[in-house]
Design a protein around this motif. Sequence first.
Motif, PDB file in Angstrom:
ATOM      1  N   LEU A 153     -43.912   5.339  48.075  1.00 24.38           N
ATOM      2  CA  LEU A 153     -44.582   4.881  49.276  1.00 24.38           C
ATOM      3  C   LEU A 153     -45.638   5.877  49.724  1.00 24.38           C
TER       4      LEU A 153
ATOM      5  N   SER B 118     -47.300   7.997  47.964  1.00 26.35           N
ATOM      6  CA  SER B 118     -48.475   8.023  47.101  1.00 26.35           C
ATOM      7  C   SER B 118     -49.334   6.779  47.302  1.00 26.35           C
ATOM      8  N   VAL B 119     -48.696   5.650  47.539  1.00 25.09           N
ATOM      9  CA  VAL B 119     -49.475   4.435  47.780  1.00 25.09           C
ATOM     10  C   VAL B 119     -50.230   4.508  49.099  1.00 25.09           C
ATOM     11  N   VAL B 120     -49.531   4.971  50.125  1.00 27.96           N
ATOM     12  CA  VAL B 120     -50.178   5.075  51.436  1.00 27.96           C
ATOM     13  C   VAL B 120     -51.396   5.989  51.348  1.00 27.96           C
TER      14      VAL B 120
ATOM     15  N   SER C 204     -53.082   7.060  48.608  1.00 26.46           N
ATOM     16  CA  SER C 204     -54.199   6.669  47.736  1.00 26.46           C
ATOM     17  C   SER C 204     -54.944   5.464  48.282  1.00 26.46           C
TER      18      SER C 204
END
Lengths: 133, 133
Positions: free
Chosen positions: B2, B4-6, B8
């Motif tokens: 989560l 890393s997604v937030v 990036s």
Amino acid sequence: MLASVVVSRALDRDLQRQAGLTLAEHHLLAIVNESDPQGIRPTDLQLLSTLTKSGLTRAVDRLEALGLIASRVCPTDGRGQLLVLTAKGRQKLRRAAPEFFRSVARYFADHLTDRDTETLTVALERVASADRA
Amino acid sequence: MLASVVVSRALDRDLQRQAGLTLAEHHLLAIVNESDPQGIRPTDLQLLSTLTKSGLTRAVDRLEALGLIASRVCPTDGRGQLLVLTAKGRQKLRRAAPEFFRSVARYFADHLTDRDTETLTVALERVASADRA
DNA sequence: ACTAGTTGATTGTATCAGCAACTAAAACCG
DNA sequence: CGGTTTTAGTTGCTGATACAATCAACTAGT
């Protein structure tokens, strides 16, 4: 970034081979599984997932088409839904679990000390929830 | 995941608005910029990037079409190429840098203590290079 | 009640990414 | 050398995702 991509690709590959599920799909099933037995609202699911609103709609459609989750109209809000796992969905998740955990260990957890894990958990939680608040 | 997604997604959004570049594209430019001035081979670039072979081919094509990188045939290996930044590519990177660093700080670095950063760097490096070896 | 505005979720469209199959150059080897 | 294998990179195809616009249902203020 590299670490997250390496790990999620490896997990994705293993899951697809093993269970025919995307990592994202598996993750959705896992979240639904751990949420209120009455069902979870798509909006709440979205916040816990790595998908956007539209991505979630499509992923839920797929999972529903596979018979892994079921939806019904939310009794207190006609716009919304309540999503629950079907028996088949629970089974799929349960059967995938042992190998999935092995994969997580192999690609990720085994490379960390307990202290690393503690630090990562706390720090990345902070990062992830920063602008979601 | 989560986190890393937030992060990036936030960086991607900022970069696209600011410089018209994807995070992945910007990353490629940054890697090329920091590599041997003679140029870098696509295979080596791929190992440092988050893309697969085919994804890299396409991304490089786009960056070349934008005039940000240039390629020439590798003198010692007729199959391969050597990729370098063009003047325009270096300029693009330099101009995007200040705001990009602010974004990185805001979405990521500011949420970490120095000790967190140290731990993350070492541990995630280990994770990332595990099955690339 | 009626309208204005907000919120939950879906859909049209475009793009990006990956896999697997392919081409071509290099390395290997009897 | 000539033939086989490996490696570098590209391409056809497919699927997943995001953004923006949209639709439908709830809420509030009059």
